[in-house]
Structures are given as C-alpha cells and as structure tokens.
Design a protein around this motif. Structure first.
Motif, PDB file in Angstrom:
ATOM      1  N   ASN A  13       6.201  16.980   0.360  1.00 34.10           N
ATOM      2  CA  ASN A  13       5.280  15.854   0.312  1.00 34.10           C
ATOM      3  C   ASN A  13       6.031  14.588   0.696  1.00 34.10           C
ATOM      4  OD1 ASN A  13       3.333  17.612  -0.624  1.00 34.10           O
ATOM      5  ND2 ASN A  13       3.694  17.091  -2.773  1.00 34.10           N
ATOM      6  N   THR A  14       5.298  13.634   1.252  1.00 32.99           N
ATOM      7  CA  THR A  14       5.913  12.384   1.698  1.00 32.99           C
ATOM      8  C   THR A  14       5.041  11.215   1.275  1.00 32.99           C
ATOM      9  OG1 THR A  14       6.878  13.483   3.631  1.00 32.99           O
ATOM     10  CG2 THR A  14       6.758  11.077   3.688  1.00 32.99           C
ATOM     11  N   THR A  15       5.681  10.161   0.824  1.00 29.26           N
ATOM     12  CA  THR A  15       4.994   8.916   0.488  1.00 29.26           C
ATOM     13  C   THR A  15       5.431   7.845   1.469  1.00 29.26           C
ATOM     14  OG1 THR A  15       4.924   9.465  -1.868  1.00 29.26           O
ATOM     15  CG2 THR A  15       4.644   7.147  -1.279  1.00 29.26           C
ATOM     16  N   LEU A  16       4.470   7.125   2.040  1.00 29.98           N
ATOM     17  CA  LEU A  16       4.776   5.970   2.888  1.00 29.98           C
ATOM     18  C   LEU A  16       4.413   4.710   2.116  1.00 29.98           C
ATOM     19  CD1 LEU A  16       3.652   6.544   6.594  1.00 29.98           C
ATOM     20  CD2 LEU A  16       5.941   6.552   5.629  1.00 29.98           C
ATOM     21  N   LEU A  46       0.849  -1.190   0.000  1.00 29.20           N
ATOM     22  CA  LEU A  46       0.000   0.000   0.000  1.00 29.20           C
ATOM     23  C   LEU A  46       0.882   1.236   0.000  1.00 29.20           C
ATOM     24  CD1 LEU A  46      -2.874  -0.834   2.527  1.00 29.20           C
ATOM     25  CD2 LEU A  46      -2.832  -1.118   0.045  1.00 29.20           C
ATOM     26  N   THR A  47       0.507   2.215  -0.810  1.00 26.01           N
ATOM     27  CA  THR A  47       1.245   3.469  -0.916  1.00 26.01           C
ATOM     28  C   THR A  47       0.361   4.603  -0.402  1.00 26.01           C
ATOM     29  OG1 THR A  47       2.455   2.652  -2.845  1.00 26.01           O
ATOM     30  CG2 THR A  47       2.451   5.026  -2.479  1.00 26.01           C
ATOM     31  N   PHE A  48       0.769   5.225   0.702  1.00 18.68           N
ATOM     32  CA  PHE A  48       0.022   6.313   1.328  1.00 18.68           C
ATOM     33  C   PHE A  48       0.694   7.640   0.963  1.00 18.68           C
ATOM     34  CE2 PHE A  48      -0.602   2.556   3.887  1.00 18.68           C
ATOM     35  CZ  PHE A  48      -1.933   2.597   4.257  1.00 18.68           C
ATOM     36  N   GLU A  49      -0.105   8.596   0.491  1.00 19.06           N
ATOM     37  CA  GLU A  49       0.419   9.903   0.079  1.00 19.06           C
ATOM     38  C   GLU A  49       0.039  10.974   1.105  1.00 19.06           C
ATOM     39  OE1 GLU A  49       2.410  10.245  -2.353  1.00 19.06           O
ATOM     40  OE2 GLU A  49       2.094   8.388  -3.498  1.00 19.06           O
ATOM     41  N   PHE A  50       1.018  11.803   1.474  1.00 21.23           N
ATOM     42  CA  PHE A  50       0.791  12.900   2.413  1.00 21.23           C
ATOM     43  C   PHE A  50       1.345  14.188   1.803  1.00 21.23           C
ATOM     44  CE2 PHE A  50       0.980   9.009   4.856  1.00 21.23           C
ATOM     45  CZ  PHE A  50      -0.103   9.132   5.715  1.00 21.23           C
ATOM     46  N   ALA A  76       8.672   2.209   4.226  1.00 26.64           N
ATOM     47  CA  ALA A  76       9.668   3.154   3.726  1.00 26.64           C
ATOM     48  C   ALA A  76       9.017   4.513   3.527  1.00 26.64           C
ATOM     49  CB  ALA A  76      10.275   2.663   2.413  1.00 26.64           C
ATOM     50  N   ALA A  77       9.721   5.565   3.925  1.00 26.67           N
ATOM     51  CA  ALA A  77       9.266   6.942   3.707  1.00 26.67           C
ATOM     52  C   ALA A  77      10.050   7.523   2.543  1.00 26.67           C
ATOM     53  CB  ALA A  77       9.470   7.781   4.962  1.00 26.67           C
ATOM     54  N   LEU A  78       9.342   8.076   1.555  1.00 31.07           N
ATOM     55  CA  LEU A  78       9.972   8.613   0.342  1.00 31.07           C
ATOM     56  C   LEU A  78       9.700  10.104   0.226  1.00 31.07           C
ATOM     57  CD1 LEU A  78       8.644   5.926  -2.202  1.00 31.07           C
ATOM     58  CD2 LEU A  78      10.431   5.648  -0.479  1.00 31.07           C
ATOM     59  N   ASP A  79      10.647  10.830  -0.381  1.00 34.41           N
ATOM     60  CA  ASP A  79      10.409  12.237  -0.655  1.00 34.41           C
ATOM     61  C   ASP A  79       9.709  12.390  -2.006  1.00 34.41           C
ATOM     62  OD1 ASP A  79      12.316  11.937  -2.632  1.00 34.41           O
ATOM     63  OD2 ASP A  79      13.888  13.040  -1.569  1.00 34.41           O
ATOM     64  N   GLU A  80       9.571  13.645  -2.475  1.00 28.62           N
ATOM     65  CA  GLU A  80       8.827  13.887  -3.718  1.00 28.62           C
ATOM     66  C   GLU A  80       9.449  13.219  -4.923  1.00 28.62           C
ATOM     67  OE1 GLU A  80       9.869  16.184  -1.596  1.00 28.62           O
ATOM     68  OE2 GLU A  80       8.443  17.834  -1.353  1.00 28.62           O
ATOM     69  N   THR A  81      10.751  12.945  -4.886  1.00 23.79           N
ATOM     70  CA  THR A  81      11.444  12.337  -6.024  1.00 23.79           C
ATOM     71  C   THR A  81      11.439  10.825  -5.988  1.00 23.79           C
ATOM     72  OG1 THR A  81      13.631  12.303  -4.956  1.00 23.79           O
ATOM     73  CG2 THR A  81      12.973  14.339  -6.070  1.00 23.79           C
ATOM     74  N   GLY A  82      10.870  10.241  -4.925  1.00 23.41           N
ATOM     75  CA  GLY A  82      10.887   8.791  -4.793  1.00 23.41           C
ATOM     76  C   GLY A  82      12.123   8.267  -4.095  1.00 23.41           C
TER      77      GLY A  82
END
Length: 737
Positions: free
Chosen positions: A115-118, A105-109, A129-135
């Motif tokens: 912005n952060t993606t979990l 599951l990919t959660f967008e904040f 894993a926590a990702l920044d806007e660039t992945g």
C-alpha cells in the motif's frame, strides 16, 4: 486584482468529499511535469478515464481534471515519477482525507503486494511525499529538514504541528482564542483562527460585524454572531450544500458595450465552493460540482498566464514597478512582525497556564480525579457536567473552578486564579483546557511543550523576516541600478557604437525583471557530457562515467586539445577543446585563466568534492601523451588511461562550481567554474562541498534562482531541479553565501 493561485483550507474541505467519489479507480501511470505538477492517470468503472492533478509549485491545487485540459505526457520520467509508477501501477484508489484544517491532502492507494500513501502539502514551498505502510518516506519531491519536522527518504513522515480548526471550535474556545489577540476582529480571524484574509472578511460580512472592531471592544454578542457565521459555513461543507463559483475580472467599458463579449474570455480571479459576499461585485460562472469549478479555474488561469507570457514584448524592457514590490515586501515584514509578537504572547500564555496548573495542583487534581472516576464508572459526560454544576452551587471549590465540559473532546476547562500583586497581570483568572484522561503533570507538560512549539514557530518567523528584509534590500538595489541607468541614457542597444561584438553587451537587458522571457532552446552535441564554456569562449567537456571517458578520448580528443585529470582517483576525463568535433583546428596558445578554469572543472567533478575536500590538484598533458596501451604485465580499467611524459600541474585548485540560467543567445541551465559561469548567466548560485545531498542541493538552487526572476515559469521550463542537478558534482554540497 491578483488571481488566486492556491486552494484554501476551506476549498480543500469542500473538495475532499467530491474526490472520494473516485474510490476504487485503478492507477495506470504517474507523470511529473516541471518538478511540481504530478498527474495520476486512473481508470474508473463509473467515470471512465480519471486524471488526478496535484500541483505544488507557484500554483497549489489538487483535483480531477477534464482529459481535454491535460497536457501531453512529458518526456523521460524523472526518478520520482518512476518510483510512483513502480508502487502505484494497478493500485486501487482507496480514499482521500484532509489533515485537520491544514492545506494537506492524504491520498491512499492499495495493492495486494504493498500500500502507498501520497501526502500533498499545498502550503509554503509545497511538496508531495510517498509513504509506505509504516509511514516511512519512500520518496518526495523535496527533502525537508527542520527543527520541527523532517520529510526525507527513510524517515518517518511528520505532519506539521496541529492548527486550530475554526470550523470545529466551541463558542467558549472561539472566544478564548479571540481574546488572546490585541488587534482587530478580521485580522484575528485571519491569523489566530487560521481563516486567511478572504474568509475572515466573509465571516464578518455574514455575521454583520464591522471588520475593524478592536478585540478589546468586541463583546459576547459579536463573538456569538461570528461563531454562528462560522458554524453555518461549516454545516454547508459537511452537508455538501455547495454552489460553486468561478469569479472573473469585471467587465471593462468596451466589453459592456460589446453584446458578443463572453465570460469565458475574461481572466479568472477566484474559485469558491459557494458564493461569497466579498465577491459580489465580480461576474461569476456557476458549476454543478466544486471539482469541475476548480478544474475550469486553473485551466483558464494557465491559459491567462500563457497569453500574458506570449504578449509582444516592448523593444526595450518596461520599468518594473519597484514601488509596488517594495511596498509588498514592507507589508510582509509588518505582518511577520505581528506574527512574532503573537507567538511571544501565545508562548507566554501557555507557559503561564502550565505554571498555574502546578500552583493549583490540589484543586486541578481533584477535578481530574473526579472526572476520571466518573468515567470509569460509565457516568455520561452530561451527568458529569450536571454533577459539577450542582457542586458549584453548594460552594465546592473544585466544582466552582470548572467552566466547561466537552465530552466529544474529552476535556475539562477550569478557571484558575492568578497570584495577586505581581505586575500588570496581577489578579484575575486564566482559563485552562485539561485532558480529562491525564494527570496534573501530563497536562502541565503538554502546556509547556505547546509553549516550546510556539517559540520554535517564532524562531522560524524571525528567520523568515530576515529573508524578507534581504529581498527588500535586493529590490531597492535593483531600483537604484535602474534609476542610475536612466540617468546615463538607458541601456545601450546592440551595436550602438558600431563595434559591438555581442559578447560584452549580452546581459545589458535586465532579464530578472522581465515579465516574459522567450525560450530559445539549444541542441548542442556536447550536452550529454559534463560541459561549460570558459571565460574566453572555449568548450570544455568531461565524462560522466567510464564509458563517456573512453568515448571522449577515442572520438572527440583532437590533436591540439588539452587533456586534464586530477591527482585523486575517480575524476572525469576533461578535454579543453581547440575546435568542434567536425572542425579543423590550429595550435592554440590557451590563456592561464582558461587553463585554470579547465583544471577547476576537473577537480570539482572528481572524488575531491565527493570526499568533502575544499581543494585538489590537477594536471594537464598533450593528446599524444594519452594512451590505452599499458606497460607489460599491467592492466588498465575501463575509462582509465596511461599518461607518459611530463605533466603540467595545477595545485590547490578550489572545489567550487556555479550553476545558473543563461538567457542570451540561448536559454538553458549552465554550470561550471564560477569565473566562467558568472559572466554568461543572468544569475547564478555558487556551491562548495557540503552536507546537502545532490538532489536537495539542486532543489535549493532551483528555488533560489526562481525567486530572482519575475518570470518564474521561464525558470521552471529551462532550469528545473532535475536539469540543475546535472551540473552538480556527485556528493554533498553547500550554497556559498
């Protein structure tokens, strides 16, 4: 029946839509429990307080929880939770998606500044894993470095290789994948079609197909029935037509006679988005939403586990069911063998398809060129399909080769003749799905790369089967040890001979096989320092930084202690204590083994380890030789001391530490020289300087230790990866085989 502990891909498909209802909620704070349970506390205008739970340990789940089901916030947040608080506090929840048919599951904040993606990986070892806007990965619970993918801070996040989605596959593609198997229908659905055991059986039941029909006996009618059952399940998920159920263990005879027996008191075994034929024999409870059902299920599962763990233990540990464990490992090995064979067949099939594309280069090129030209002229896919069908009737070879056109996927499937006269597969045809926008070479290369990817999966499966074989041998060894103990009259009890001192009898209990281990937490003054107890029982403490080095010498160094340090710069002050801080001590004649263990401790936690050296030198002096007074004109840094007089040297001391779990008389993680730890720990792992970063090595040790205990929840509570990391030297480490 073992309770379900992981959500399936179908479960996640049903959950995603419901979780999307919380879009717009603001994040308040992030919490991390036991290294594998992430809690995000949010506020929503319509729903009020929202508790998003993501667990990736032995239990794998993601859902919104009733606040009454949420445990109190843990103590000091670990680094991962701190990082999430910095990035997510005040952010808006912008949505959640499931990655293809994977349990991901990919959660967008979203927040004004960043912005952060979990990404929650709810499969295998589990990860967040926590990702920044660039992945790019900002942080993750676990670091993953495999041939096929990497998940590590500073690296671009890589999803696992794509899997077939059985809920979105055409009948022709379904039939092709089924035909590639050499086993029965239900096993093919479970593995080739990625449905897993339960839903593979469910599809067979709904289709009215016998589960054990061999694939070579399954005809078009069988395939149509199975594909139709899959489509009906997919349609229910897409339309939100769900009827969630929490299934419970069947009623026992006593409960059947008890009019007051309530379903909520029985152990749970499964949760599903709609009733399953395969669960008809079980009592169930319905819910208005699947999220509510999942929350209730895992809340009750945790309660069931806790009740089982708190059940009174026998005076002596009961005999583990070695036969069941051996049978389980043998089943796993058999499944892994089948997977390896399947990978071999799949890789060979993809390679053959690539070679046939080149062998029929002109024909394939004509098909692709015709379709591309039509698309450039804005001809619809339906017209292209009709034109090719008309061409086939007129005997045009390229048109005759086309067996399917899929406009939604942009693909054309062709049927290519094998070369005749070569082996068992001589003659016949092979179907190949081609990307219409690509040329012959690109399509062939894609097929070659797919064959290579499958071969890499085969290599991973071969590593897994070796690991399972080792586990099987370990179970057999434990069984033999238990049987040998039975023949000798069983484990000795404390004081059996009237002269036990407790030390020699400490690990006669088989802690690894105990289903429940009581937690007895210590509260010792020295635990904020580096520390261990020598084989002979003396305490050794060391500083973690310059401030602690100063404190140890000024406050805790006694007259009869020994002071150790390394020849290399950057080592901890190490004290071998003759007594506790408030105890009077007499002169002690420490054994050579005790002194060498203290020296090894000093060397292992020094720059010798950080620099990757396998050994180092240390020296020992009396407390009165240690001074903070420098020579005239000299300066002493904080945490450093002047040593005057003769020194006792210990040369070529190995850089090695062991980290383990102590179960008696207290329960905790311990670490230090292997000779001291192995006698006190129920089990331990030995490390030497190496390539894995401290946090990665801690996670490796944690997983290894957890796998050795039957009571894995005990390990999570007393020896989490964060706690184990406190015993690891700074710098890289490798596990010693």
């Amino acid at each position: 029946m073992d309770p379900k502990r992981e959500l399936s891909s179908i479960d996640l498909s049903a959950l995603v839509t419901e979780l999307g209802r919380y879009e717009g909620a603001k994040v308040d704070k992030a919490y991390l429990y036991d290294d594998d349970l992430l809690r995000l506390k949010l506020r929503d205008f319509d729903h009020g307080r929202v508790e998003l739970m993501i667990e990736v340990g032995d239990v794998k789940r993601a859902h919104v929880a009733d606040p009454a089901h949420v445990a109190d916030a843990p103590g000091r947040p670990p680094n991962f939770a701190k990082m999430l608080r910095n990035r997510l506090s005040g952010a808006d929840f912008a949505g959640v998606t499931q990655y293809e048919f994977d349990r991901i599951l990919t959660f967008e904040f979203e927040r004004e500044d960043e912005n952060t993606t979990l990404v929650a990986e709810l499969f295998g070892q589990g990860n967040v894993a926590a990702l920044d806007e660039t992945g790019e990965v900002v942080g993750s619970l676990s670091t993953v470095r495999l041939k096929s993918r990497t998940v590590a801070p500073g690296a671009q996040y890589e999803y696992p290789a794509s899997r077939l989605n059985p809920l979105d596959v055409s009948l022709d593609a379904f039939a092709r994948h089924m035909d590639e198997s050499d086993t029965d229908v239900v096993r093919t659905l479970a593995t080739q079609l990625n449905l897993g055991g339960l839903y593979a059986e469910e599809v067979c039941s709904r289709a009215g197909v016998e589960k054990e029909i061999p694939i070579d006996e399954a005809d078009e009618e069988v395939y149509r029935a199975l594909h139709g059952a899959l489509e009906r399940i997919a349609e229910r998920l897409r339309s939100g037509d769900i009827d969630p159920r929490v299934y419970e263990e069947p009623l026992g005879d006593a409960e059947l006679d008890d009019a007051d027996a309530e379903s909520g008191d029985r152990p749970v075994v499964d949760v599903t988005p709609f009733p399953l034929s395969e669960r008809e024999g079980l009592p169930s409870v319905g819910f208005d939403s699947f999220n509510a059902a999942v929350d209730e299920y895992f809340y009750r599962l945790a309660r069931d586990d806790a009740e089982e763990a708190d059940a009174p233990a026998d005076a002596s540990p009961s005999r583990p069911d070695f036969e069941e464990e051996i049978a389980k490992q043998e089943r796993i090995i058999e499944q892994q063998r089948g997977a390896i064979e399947g990978f071999e067949e799949q890789a060979e099939t993809e390679r053959e398809r690539a070679e046939l594309v080149y062998a029929h280069y002109d024909l394939v090129d004509e098909v692709l060129s015709t379709v591309r030209e039509a698309r450039e002229n804005e001809v619809s896919w339906e017209e292209i399909e009709e034109t090719l069908a008309a061409g086939a009737e007129r005997g045009i070879a390229a048109a005759e080769a086309v067996v399917d056109v899929d406009g939604s996927a942009g693909t054309v499937t062709v049927e290519l003749d094998r070369e005749s006269g070569e082996g068992d597969d001589a003659g016949g045809t092979v179907t190949v799905e081609l990307e219409a926008d690509d040329g012959v070479e690109v399509n062939a290369d894609r097929l070659y790369r797919e064959a290579k990817r499958i071969e890499e999966k085969k290599a991973g499966a071969e590593e897994a089967i070796e690991s399972t074989r080792r586990e099987l041998e370990a179970v057999k060894e434990r069984k033999a040890e238990w049987e040998a103990a039975d023949e000798d009259g069983g484990p000795a009890s404390d004081g059996e001979d009237g002269e036990g001192d407790g030390e020699d009898e400490e690990y006669e209990v088989d802690w690894l096989s105990r289903s429940s281990i009581p937690i007895r937490s210590p509260d010792d003054w020295y635990e904020r320092f580096r520390w261990f107890h020598t084989s002979s029982g003396y305490l050794v403490i060391g500083g973690r930084n310059a401030d602690q080095n100063e404190e140890l010498v000024k406050k805790y160094m006694g007259n009869h202690d020994r002071f150790f340090h390394t020849q290399a710069h950057g080592g901890p002050v190490t004290l071998l204590k003759a007594a506790g801080p408030s105890e009077s001590a007499d002169p002690v004649d420490f054994s050579e083994e005790t002194l060498r263990e203290a020296a090894q401790f000093a060397v292992s936690y020094s720059s010798d380890w950080k620099d990757g050296r396998g050994a180092g030198d240390a020296y020992m002096v009396e407390p009165d030789q240690v001074s903070k007074t420098p020579e005239s004109g000299e300066y002493i840094e904080k945490g450093s001391f002047v040593i005057r007089g003769d020194r006792t040297y210990f040369e070529d001391v190995p850089c090695r530490v062991a980290v383990g779990v102590q179960c008696e008389p207290v329960t905790r993680a311990i670490g230090g020289p292997p000779s001291a730890i192995e006698g006190r720990a129920a089990t331990s792992v030995t490390l030497e300087p190496g390539m894995y970063a401290q946090n990665d090595a801690a996670m490796m040790v944690y997983r290894t230790l957890k796998e050795r205990f039957a009571d894995q929840s005990f390990v999570r509570k007393v020896a989490s990866a964060d706690r184990l990391q406190e015993f690891l030297p700074p710098g890289g480490s490798d596990v010693v085989d």
